[in-house]
Design a protein around this motif. Sequence first.
Motif, short mmCIF file in Angstrom:
data_model
loop_
_atom_site.label_atom_id
_atom_site.label_comp_id
_atom_site.label_asym_id
_atom_site.label_seq_id
_atom_site.Cartn_x
_atom_site.Cartn_y
_atom_site.Cartn_z
N THR A 281 24.76 -6.90 9.59
CA THR A 281 25.70 -6.81 10.72
C THR A 281 24.97 -7.03 12.03
N THR A 282 25.46 -7.97 12.85
CA THR A 282 24.81 -8.32 14.11
C THR A 282 25.81 -8.29 15.24
N LEU A 283 25.41 -7.73 16.37
CA LEU A 283 26.22 -7.72 17.59
C LEU A 283 25.64 -8.72 18.58
N ALA A 284 26.48 -9.61 19.10
CA ALA A 284 26.08 -10.55 20.14
C ALA A 284 26.90 -10.26 21.39
N PHE A 285 26.27 -10.29 22.55
CA PHE A 285 26.96 -9.96 23.80
C PHE A 285 26.43 -10.84 24.92
N ALA A 286 27.27 -11.08 25.93
CA ALA A 286 26.85 -11.89 27.08
C ALA A 286 27.75 -11.58 28.28
N TYR A 287 27.15 -11.65 29.45
CA TYR A 287 27.89 -11.58 30.71
C TYR A 287 27.60 -12.85 31.50
N ARG A 300 35.49 -18.40 41.75
CA ARG A 300 34.44 -17.77 40.96
C ARG A 300 35.06 -17.03 39.79
N ALA A 301 34.21 -16.70 38.81
CA ALA A 301 34.71 -16.02 37.62
C ALA A 301 33.62 -15.13 37.04
N HIS A 302 34.04 -13.96 36.57
CA HIS A 302 33.20 -13.08 35.77
C HIS A 302 33.73 -13.12 34.35
N GLN A 303 32.82 -13.14 33.36
CA GLN A 303 33.26 -13.20 31.97
C GLN A 303 32.35 -12.35 31.09
N VAL A 304 32.97 -11.63 30.14
CA VAL A 304 32.24 -10.82 29.17
C VAL A 304 32.59 -11.32 27.77
N ASN A 305 31.58 -11.47 26.91
CA ASN A 305 31.77 -11.96 25.55
C ASN A 305 31.12 -11.01 24.55
N LEU A 306 31.82 -10.72 23.45
CA LEU A 306 31.29 -9.88 22.38
C LEU A 306 31.62 -10.51 21.04
N THR A 307 30.66 -10.50 20.11
CA THR A 307 30.89 -10.95 18.74
C THR A 307 30.22 -9.98 17.78
N LEU A 308 30.97 -9.52 16.79
CA LEU A 308 30.43 -8.67 15.73
C LEU A 308 30.50 -9.47 14.44
N ASP A 309 29.35 -9.76 13.85
CA ASP A 309 29.26 -10.66 12.70
C ASP A 309 28.74 -9.90 11.48
N TYR A 310 29.39 -10.13 10.33
CA TYR A 310 28.95 -9.52 9.08
C TYR A 310 28.66 -10.63 8.06
N ALA A 311 27.44 -10.68 7.56
CA ALA A 311 27.02 -11.71 6.62
C ALA A 311 27.42 -11.32 5.21
N LEU A 312 28.27 -12.13 4.59
CA LEU A 312 28.62 -11.94 3.19
C LEU A 312 27.52 -12.45 2.28
N SER A 313 26.80 -13.47 2.76
CA SER A 313 25.69 -14.07 2.02
C SER A 313 24.87 -14.85 3.05
N LYS A 314 23.90 -15.63 2.57
CA LYS A 314 23.12 -16.45 3.49
C LYS A 314 23.93 -17.60 4.08
N ARG A 315 25.05 -17.95 3.44
CA ARG A 315 25.83 -19.10 3.88
C ARG A 315 27.22 -18.75 4.40
N SER A 316 27.70 -17.55 4.14
CA SER A 316 29.06 -17.19 4.52
C SER A 316 29.07 -15.90 5.33
N ASP A 317 29.91 -15.84 6.36
CA ASP A 317 30.04 -14.64 7.17
C ASP A 317 31.45 -14.51 7.71
N VAL A 318 31.83 -13.29 8.07
CA VAL A 318 33.09 -13.01 8.74
C VAL A 318 32.75 -12.36 10.08
N TYR A 319 33.67 -12.47 11.04
CA TYR A 319 33.34 -11.97 12.37
C TYR A 319 34.60 -11.60 13.16
#
Length: 361
Positions: A281-287, A300-319
């Motif tokens: 499980t990996t969390l990715a974040f950015a401002y 101008r714009a402010h933006q926040v991004n979040l992704t929570l990724d779960y690896a089912l295998s080396k080739r497949s993941d859900v997020y």
Amino acid sequence: MKTLVMGALCAACGTSAAYAQSSVTLYGVLDVGLTALSNQSGHGNVVMDTGVLAPNLFGLKGAEDLGGGVKAVFQLEGQFEMGTGTLDGNLFGRQSWVGIESDRWGTLTVGNQYDYMFTSLSWNRLGPEIYFVSLTNLRQGPFDAFGKPLAPSGDFDFDRTAGAQRMSNSIRYQAPVIDGLTFGGMYGFGNQAGTFGNQNAYSFGVDYMQSTFSLDAAYTLVKYLGIDNGNGGIRNFGFGGRIAVMQGWADVLYTNTRNTFSGATISAFEVGGTYPLMRATTLAFAYEFMKGNDALENNRAHQVNLTLDYALSKRSDVYISAAYQHASGDGNTATAWILDAAGPSTSGNQTILRVGMRHIF
């Protein structure tokens, strides 16, 4: 005569096999999911869309060992829509190039290729993080008056870090990596009779990469027929890097984008990172902060991004991923618009929530 010709060809094939080894790899990425938008042209919407955490790609890449540390190399890559099965652009519109790679002298390639705003400031700068960076992390916003040609809107991927446009008819040189340092340059031919500089392009990049950090910089200028009859274009430069922090990574990026004819300019600053929360499980974040100059009503714009990724295998993941943008400035044009959203908001705010799956082959 036909027998002699076929015999000669077979002999040549046999001789090549004795001195050189070739490899061809078929690869691809599949990404599909459901996205909820808070405001699309004044209405909420839920859509099935594809190619968000990664573009839907299929491709071929290969190499032939010519001996002495030299290889002939090529890559053909296309993009498509998972929901309909249709091509997104031309068959190999994403990449199509061939060239020579030398362990000692570097790599020279010719064709339709990524420029250094993508390869240095996204691919090399992010390194292992790029696997978790969603398309919604990349640049759009309240700058529709910027006037970038050949884009769904005037500001789509304005700093080219998403790789949405490549440099066609280009020749590119990449130096070998020496103690972590590499550099390169490329030139795109305008192919216009009577003038060498009309509708041409060029790009440069430098990267210093070590196991725990990376420093990267790039410059690109692309001229378009729609800007001052091919004499003007979009100029980009940027610099940034990443550094290992505990078990994860932190990264930073600054880009500056200018319409050389109108003077419209956008500055963008981003800070982010990735962190493994637990096994698989990996969390990715950015401002991000993006600002236009007077020619863009100082929007101008402010933006926040979040992704929570779960690896089912080396080739497949859900997020699960989310992005929120707040735009301000001119009351008529400062409407939020996150990259990949089906349309702009009618206000200064827009939110995206997405659930998806990705498979790599």
